[in-house]
Write a protein that holds these residues in place. Structure first.
Motif, PDB file in Angstrom:
ATOM      1  N   LEU A  46       0.826  -1.198   0.000  1.00 61.93           N
ATOM      2  CA  LEU A  46       0.000   0.000   0.000  1.00 61.93           C
ATOM      3  C   LEU A  46       0.865   1.255   0.000  1.00 61.93           C
ATOM      4  O   LEU A  46       0.637   2.194  -0.756  1.00 61.93           O
ATOM      5  N   PHE A  47       1.822   1.267   0.932  1.00 64.87           N
ATOM      6  CA  PHE A  47       2.701   2.426   1.070  1.00 64.87           C
ATOM      7  C   PHE A  47       4.119   1.968   1.374  1.00 64.87           C
ATOM      8  O   PHE A  47       4.326   1.031   2.125  1.00 64.87           O
ATOM      9  N   TYR A  48       5.055   2.691   0.793  1.00 63.55           N
ATOM     10  CA  TYR A  48       6.456   2.573   1.154  1.00 63.55           C
ATOM     11  C   TYR A  48       6.778   3.924   1.768  1.00 63.55           C
ATOM     12  O   TYR A  48       6.924   4.916   1.054  1.00 63.55           O
ATOM     13  N   ASN A  49       6.780   3.966   3.125  1.00 65.92           N
ATOM     14  CA  ASN A  49       6.747   5.264   3.783  1.00 65.92           C
ATOM     15  C   ASN A  49       7.631   5.291   5.025  1.00 65.92           C
ATOM     16  O   ASN A  49       7.139   5.165   6.142  1.00 65.92           O
ATOM     17  N   PRO A  50       8.930   5.468   4.856  1.00 64.80           N
ATOM     18  CA  PRO A  50       9.800   5.504   6.030  1.00 64.80           C
ATOM     19  C   PRO A  50       9.640   6.762   6.884  1.00 64.80           C
ATOM     20  O   PRO A  50      10.012   6.763   8.040  1.00 64.80           O
ATOM     21  N   SER A  51       9.077   7.829   6.324  1.00 63.62           N
ATOM     22  CA  SER A  51       8.850   9.028   7.125  1.00 63.62           C
ATOM     23  C   SER A  51       7.824   9.913   6.434  1.00 63.62           C
ATOM     24  O   SER A  51       7.642   9.841   5.215  1.00 63.62           O
ATOM     25  N   GLY A  52       7.127  10.717   7.236  1.00 69.42           N
ATOM     26  CA  GLY A  52       6.189  11.675   6.671  1.00 69.42           C
ATOM     27  C   GLY A  52       4.816  11.073   6.395  1.00 69.42           C
ATOM     28  O   GLY A  52       4.464  10.026   6.909  1.00 69.42           O
ATOM     29  N   THR A  53       4.057  11.784   5.579  1.00 62.96           N
ATOM     30  CA  THR A  53       2.673  11.411   5.285  1.00 62.96           C
ATOM     31  C   THR A  53       2.498  11.186   3.792  1.00 62.96           C
ATOM     32  O   THR A  53       3.007  11.962   2.982  1.00 62.96           O
ATOM     33  N   LYS A  54       1.792  10.089   3.485  1.00 69.04           N
ATOM     34  CA  LYS A  54       1.486   9.786   2.087  1.00 69.04           C
ATOM     35  C   LYS A  54       0.015   9.448   1.971  1.00 69.04           C
ATOM     36  O   LYS A  54      -0.583   8.886   2.901  1.00 69.04           O
ATOM     37  N   HIS A  55      -0.570   9.820   0.817  1.00 66.76           N
ATOM     38  CA  HIS A  55      -1.991   9.570   0.572  1.00 66.76           C
ATOM     39  C   HIS A  55      -2.144   8.784  -0.714  1.00 66.76           C
ATOM     40  O   HIS A  55      -1.408   8.992  -1.677  1.00 66.76           O
ATOM     41  N   THR A  56      -3.128   7.895  -0.702  1.00 68.72           N
ATOM     42  CA  THR A  56      -3.593   7.336  -1.960  1.00 68.72           C
ATOM     43  C   THR A  56      -5.054   6.982  -1.793  1.00 68.72           C
ATOM     44  O   THR A  56      -5.417   6.162  -0.948  1.00 68.72           O
ATOM     45  N   GLY A  57      -5.901   7.660  -2.556  1.00 65.44           N
ATOM     46  CA  GLY A  57      -7.334   7.423  -2.437  1.00 65.44           C
ATOM     47  C   GLY A  57      -7.829   7.714  -1.029  1.00 65.44           C
ATOM     48  O   GLY A  57      -7.602   8.790  -0.486  1.00 65.44           O
ATOM     49  N   ARG A  58      -8.483   6.717  -0.424  1.00 63.65           N
ATOM     50  CA  ARG A  58      -9.018   6.881   0.935  1.00 63.65           C
ATOM     51  C   ARG A  58      -8.003   6.511   2.018  1.00 63.65           C
ATOM     52  O   ARG A  58      -8.332   6.486   3.204  1.00 63.65           O
ATOM     53  N   LEU A  59      -6.799   6.180   1.613  1.00 58.36           N
ATOM     54  CA  LEU A  59      -5.777   5.734   2.569  1.00 58.36           C
ATOM     55  C   LEU A  59      -4.742   6.823   2.816  1.00 58.36           C
ATOM     56  O   LEU A  59      -4.320   7.501   1.886  1.00 58.36           O
ATOM     57  N   THR A  60      -4.358   6.963   4.097  1.00 59.85           N
ATOM     58  CA  THR A  60      -3.297   7.886   4.466  1.00 59.85           C
ATOM     59  C   THR A  60      -2.348   7.178   5.417  1.00 59.85           C
ATOM     60  O   THR A  60      -2.791   6.586   6.410  1.00 59.85           O
ATOM     61  N   SER A  61      -1.071   7.251   5.137  1.00 50.01           N
ATOM     62  CA  SER A  61      -0.058   6.680   6.019  1.00 50.01           C
ATOM     63  C   SER A  61       0.789   7.806   6.583  1.00 50.01           C
ATOM     64  O   SER A  61       1.244   8.670   5.831  1.00 50.01           O
ATOM     65  N   THR A  62       0.980   7.798   7.905  1.00 48.94           N
ATOM     66  CA  THR A  62       1.828   8.796   8.551  1.00 48.94           C
ATOM     67  C   THR A  62       2.859   8.081   9.401  1.00 48.94           C
ATOM     68  O   THR A  62       2.505   7.300  10.288  1.00 48.94           O
ATOM     69  N   THR A  63       4.119   8.341   9.135  1.00 45.80           N
ATOM     70  CA  THR A  63       5.208   7.743   9.901  1.00 45.80           C
ATOM     71  C   THR A  63       5.989   8.847  10.606  1.00 45.80           C
ATOM     72  O   THR A  63       6.414   9.810   9.965  1.00 45.80           O
ATOM     73  N   VAL A  64       6.158   8.681  11.929  1.00 44.87           N
ATOM     74  CA  VAL A  64       6.983   9.599  12.728  1.00 44.87           C
ATOM     75  C   VAL A  64       8.210   8.798  13.142  1.00 44.87           C
ATOM     76  O   VAL A  64       8.173   8.049  14.132  1.00 44.87           O
ATOM     77  N   THR A  65       9.254   8.954  12.380  1.00 50.09           N
ATOM     78  CA  THR A  65      10.417   8.065  12.515  1.00 50.09           C
ATOM     79  C   THR A  65      11.041   8.127  13.905  1.00 50.09           C
ATOM     80  O   THR A  65      11.314   7.090  14.508  1.00 50.09           O
ATOM     81  N   ASN A  66      11.244   9.345  14.427  1.00 46.23           N
ATOM     82  CA  ASN A  66      11.963   9.440  15.704  1.00 46.23           C
ATOM     83  C   ASN A  66      11.096   8.981  16.879  1.00 46.23           C
ATOM     84  O   ASN A  66      11.604   8.763  17.978  1.00 46.23           O
ATOM     85  N   GLU A  67       9.797   8.829  16.664  1.00 49.69           N
ATOM     86  CA  GLU A  67       8.919   8.263  17.701  1.00 49.69           C
ATOM     87  C   GLU A  67       8.647   6.795  17.433  1.00 49.69           C
ATOM     88  O   GLU A  67       7.869   6.162  18.160  1.00 49.69           O
ATOM     89  N   ARG A  68       9.217   6.274  16.358  1.00 50.72           N
ATOM     90  CA  ARG A  68       9.110   4.843  16.027  1.00 50.72           C
ATOM     91  C   ARG A  68       7.656   4.393  15.939  1.00 50.72           C
ATOM     92  O   ARG A  68       7.261   3.381  16.541  1.00 50.72           O
ATOM     93  N   ARG A  69       6.892   5.120  15.195  1.00 50.42           N
ATOM     94  CA  ARG A  69       5.503   4.725  15.007  1.00 50.42           C
ATOM     95  C   ARG A  69       5.003   5.152  13.632  1.00 50.42           C
ATOM     96  O   ARG A  69       5.507   6.098  13.029  1.00 50.42           O
ATOM     97  N   SER A  70       4.016   4.402  13.181  1.00 51.03           N
ATOM     98  CA  SER A  70       3.361   4.717  11.923  1.00 51.03           C
ATOM     99  C   SER A  70       1.880   4.398  12.070  1.00 51.03           C
ATOM    100  O   SER A  70       1.507   3.537  12.885  1.00 51.03           O
ATOM    101  N   SER A  71       1.053   5.090  11.312  1.00 54.18           N
ATOM    102  CA  SER A  71      -0.380   4.814  11.342  1.00 54.18           C
ATOM    103  C   SER A  71      -0.895   4.721   9.920  1.00 54.18           C
ATOM    104  O   SER A  71      -0.329   5.321   8.986  1.00 54.18           O
ATOM    105  N   LEU A  72      -1.962   3.956   9.785  1.00 57.70           N
ATOM    106  CA  LEU A  72      -2.666   3.843   8.510  1.00 57.70           C
ATOM    107  C   LEU A  72      -4.113   4.231   8.767  1.00 57.70           C
ATOM    108  O   LEU A  72      -4.783   3.602   9.595  1.00 57.70           O
ATOM    109  N   HIS A  73      -4.560   5.266   8.083  1.00 58.48           N
ATOM    110  CA  HIS A  73      -5.917   5.742   8.242  1.00 58.48           C
ATOM    111  C   HIS A  73      -6.719   5.386   6.991  1.00 58.48           C
ATOM    112  O   HIS A  73      -6.277   5.657   5.871  1.00 58.48           O
ATOM    113  N   ILE A  74      -7.866   4.757   7.222  1.00 56.53           N
ATOM    114  CA  ILE A  74      -8.769   4.431   6.118  1.00 56.53           C
ATOM    115  C   ILE A  74     -10.043   5.240   6.336  1.00 56.53           C
ATOM    116  O   ILE A  74     -10.728   5.075   7.364  1.00 56.53           O
TER     117      ILE A  74
END
Lengths: 109, 112
Positions: A46-74
């Protein structure tokens, strides 16, 4: 070794509701991917997202690298979104992709 | 576009049997991977190969052999199937080690 924790383990939504899937990892990720697996099917990136925010359609991926977390919003979920969502990382000089156990999403009509 | 093909789709074996799974890709990708997926455990790396004739062990290599005789194909052998074993084996490829993956549709193994 590296660990990837996904939450929730499973989620049931009604069509139209939004979903937020979380991924936390134990080491700095040089690469992070979100995958979708339809029941009985192949994994689709779905996403190749080591940092930052990416969108595609109804999906959004946000990765906060220094906090070691990522989220996927549908947003505005549909029954066809049902399946398992995996988060996977590559950390440091290790080239291996380490997967979380996945979040099973079920969207009901 | 390219495709990554795994054969067979379903494999039923007997305890102690040596079983071979095959994977072919026509993306001209350098790196190929074998993962095992068990219910509730995510995916675990068995072997990967950076280029033709290269083999690297993953976290779960014991009980398996692999072969990368040409760039487009990567085979996995279960050296001695364990009774009641049930898992899905997934093959993947990428241009190089740290780039986007493409997965095959998997081989479902059942050992009786």
């Amino acid at each position: 070794g590296q660990q990837v924790q996904q939450s929730p383990a499973s989620l049931v939504l009604q069509e139209g509701e939004n979903a937020e899937l979380q991924c936390n990892f134990s080491s700095t990720a040089t690469r992070l991917q979100w995958f979708y697996q339809h029941p009985g099917g192949r994994l689709v990136s779905l996403f190749y997202n080591p940092s930052g925010t990416k969108h595609t359609g109804r999906l959004t991926s946000t990765t906060v690298t220094n906090e070691r977390r990522s989220s996927l919003h549908i947003s505005s979920s549909q029954t066809t979104d049902s399946g398992t969502y995996f988060c996977a990382i590559v950390g440091g000089s290790n080239y291996k992709l380490t997967f979380g156990k996945g979040t099973l999403l079920t969207v009901t009509p | 576009g390219g495709i990554i093909t795994q054969t067979p789709k379903f494999l039923i074996g007997q305890e102690g049997q040596k079983l071979t799974l095959k994977c072919q890709q026509n993306f001209n990708h350098d790196t190929m991977y074998w993962y095992r997926q068990d219910s509730g455990k995510g995916l675990r790396l068995i072997y990967y190969s950076i280029t033709e004739n290269d083999l690297q062990k993953g976290d779960l290599s014991e009980g398996y052999d692999a072969s990368r005789e040409k760039k487009s194909s990567f085979s996995l052998t279960v050296t001695s199937a364990q009774k009641n074993e049930m898992a899905v084996f997934l093959c993947a490829s990428s241009i190089r080690q740290n780039s986007d993956y493409t997965f095959g549709s998997g081989t479902r193994l059942l050992v009786i």
